[in-house]
Design a protein around this motif. Structure first.
Motif, short mmCIF file in Angstrom:
data_model
loop_
_atom_site.label_atom_id
_atom_site.label_comp_id
_atom_site.label_asym_id
_atom_site.label_seq_id
_atom_site.Cartn_x
_atom_site.Cartn_y
_atom_site.Cartn_z
N GLU A 151 0.83 -1.21 0.00
CA GLU A 151 0.00 0.00 0.00
C GLU A 151 0.86 1.26 0.00
O GLU A 151 0.59 2.22 -0.73
N VAL A 152 1.89 1.25 0.83
CA VAL A 152 2.77 2.42 0.93
C VAL A 152 3.50 2.66 -0.39
O VAL A 152 3.57 3.79 -0.88
N VAL A 153 4.05 1.60 -0.98
CA VAL A 153 4.77 1.75 -2.25
C VAL A 153 3.81 2.17 -3.36
O VAL A 153 4.16 2.99 -4.21
N ALA A 154 2.60 1.65 -3.36
CA ALA A 154 1.62 2.07 -4.38
C ALA A 154 1.32 3.55 -4.26
O ALA A 154 1.22 4.26 -5.27
N ALA A 155 1.21 4.06 -3.05
CA ALA A 155 0.97 5.49 -2.85
C ALA A 155 2.19 6.31 -3.30
O ALA A 155 2.05 7.34 -3.95
N SER A 156 3.38 5.83 -2.95
CA SER A 156 4.60 6.57 -3.27
C SER A 156 4.92 6.55 -4.76
O SER A 156 5.39 7.54 -5.31
N SER A 157 4.66 5.45 -5.42
CA SER A 157 5.05 5.31 -6.83
C SER A 157 3.92 5.66 -7.80
O SER A 157 4.08 5.51 -9.01
N ALA A 158 2.79 6.14 -7.29
CA ALA A 158 1.65 6.46 -8.15
C ALA A 158 1.99 7.57 -9.13
O ALA A 158 2.73 8.49 -8.82
N PHE A 159 1.42 7.47 -10.33
CA PHE A 159 1.59 8.49 -11.35
C PHE A 159 0.22 9.07 -11.68
O PHE A 159 -0.52 8.51 -12.48
N PRO A 160 -0.15 10.16 -11.02
CA PRO A 160 -1.48 10.73 -11.25
C PRO A 160 -1.57 11.28 -12.66
O PRO A 160 -0.57 11.72 -13.20
N PRO A 161 -2.72 11.32 -13.29
CA PRO A 161 -3.98 10.86 -12.74
C PRO A 161 -4.27 9.38 -13.01
O PRO A 161 -5.24 8.84 -12.54
N VAL A 162 -3.41 8.72 -13.78
CA VAL A 162 -3.70 7.34 -14.18
C VAL A 162 -3.56 6.36 -13.03
O VAL A 162 -4.49 5.64 -12.69
N LEU A 163 -2.39 6.28 -12.43
CA LEU A 163 -2.18 5.38 -11.30
C LEU A 163 -2.44 6.18 -10.02
O LEU A 163 -1.55 6.42 -9.22
N SER A 164 -3.67 6.57 -9.87
CA SER A 164 -4.06 7.56 -8.88
C SER A 164 -3.70 7.18 -7.46
O SER A 164 -3.67 6.01 -7.10
N ASP A 165 -3.46 8.23 -6.66
CA ASP A 165 -3.18 8.01 -5.24
C ASP A 165 -4.49 7.72 -4.53
O ASP A 165 -5.57 7.82 -5.10
#
Length: 196
Positions: A151-165
């Protein structure tokens, strides 16, 4: 991911990696560094601060190479757009499957201190995730740190708006295992605390 892995390899070769007191991470570097932190105890540094190449390959390089050969964004975007669940939840699921399993912030070592950062796009606030707590200046501090590394890595590595936080409501879910205190998200968002 691979660039970061190469950097860590060089720090190990120079016998500097074990001497670090903190590692501050954001974006794609969070993937590699979270794997490093999760496996830190297995690196078996010698007296000079060097971890053998075979151990380094097993616990850091090979998992990152395997992940680099896996496409998770396309499936996650399509699955999140067309099926039940968010894009972010699909990314988390794949990070769990391919790298982190059930590891949490508690899987990180006490030293060096690993600090994973994520930006909350809606508020512009910086979220900091470290072993003892998760914190942002708007929501406050929560010491319930059984938050999954995926979960933490998904939040940190997100690329908005596609891989949204994560959205405000979703942020409460990462705190669900801890007892709310005066600085928990529900105090700021007007949402009732989630039960365990």
């Amino acid at each position: 991911m691979l660039f970061h892995t190469g950097t860590l390899l060089r720090l190990n070769e120079a016998e500097l990696l074990q001497k670090l007191t903190s590692i501050v991470i954001v974006s794609g570097g969070s993937i590699t560094s979270a794997v490093l932190g999760m496996n830190w105890q297995y690196l078996c540094f010698d007296n000079s601060g060097f971890s053998s190449p075979s151990v380094f390959l097993e616990y850091l390089v090979n998992p990152i190479r395997k992940m680099a050969c896996t496409t998770i964004d396309t499936q996650s975007v399509i699955g999140g757009a067309l099926c039940f669940g968010s894009i972010n939840s699909k990314i988390v699921k794949r990070y769990r499957k391919h790298l982190f399993g059930d590891s949490t912030l508690q899987s990180l070592p006490d030293e060096p201190r690993f600090m994973l950062n994520a930006t909350k796009v809606q508020s512009g606030a910086l979220w900091r995730f470290v072993k003892p707590y998760a914190r942002d200046w708007k929501v406050g501090k929560n010491t319930a740190t059984s938050i999954g590394l995926a979960e933490v890595v998904a939040a940190s590595s997100a690329f908005p708006p596609v891989l949204s936080d994560k959205r405000d409501r979703d942020l409460l879910l990462i705190f669900k295992s801890g007892a709310p205190d005066a600085n928990t998200p529900e105090m700021y968002l007007g949402i009732r605390p989630l039960s365990s």
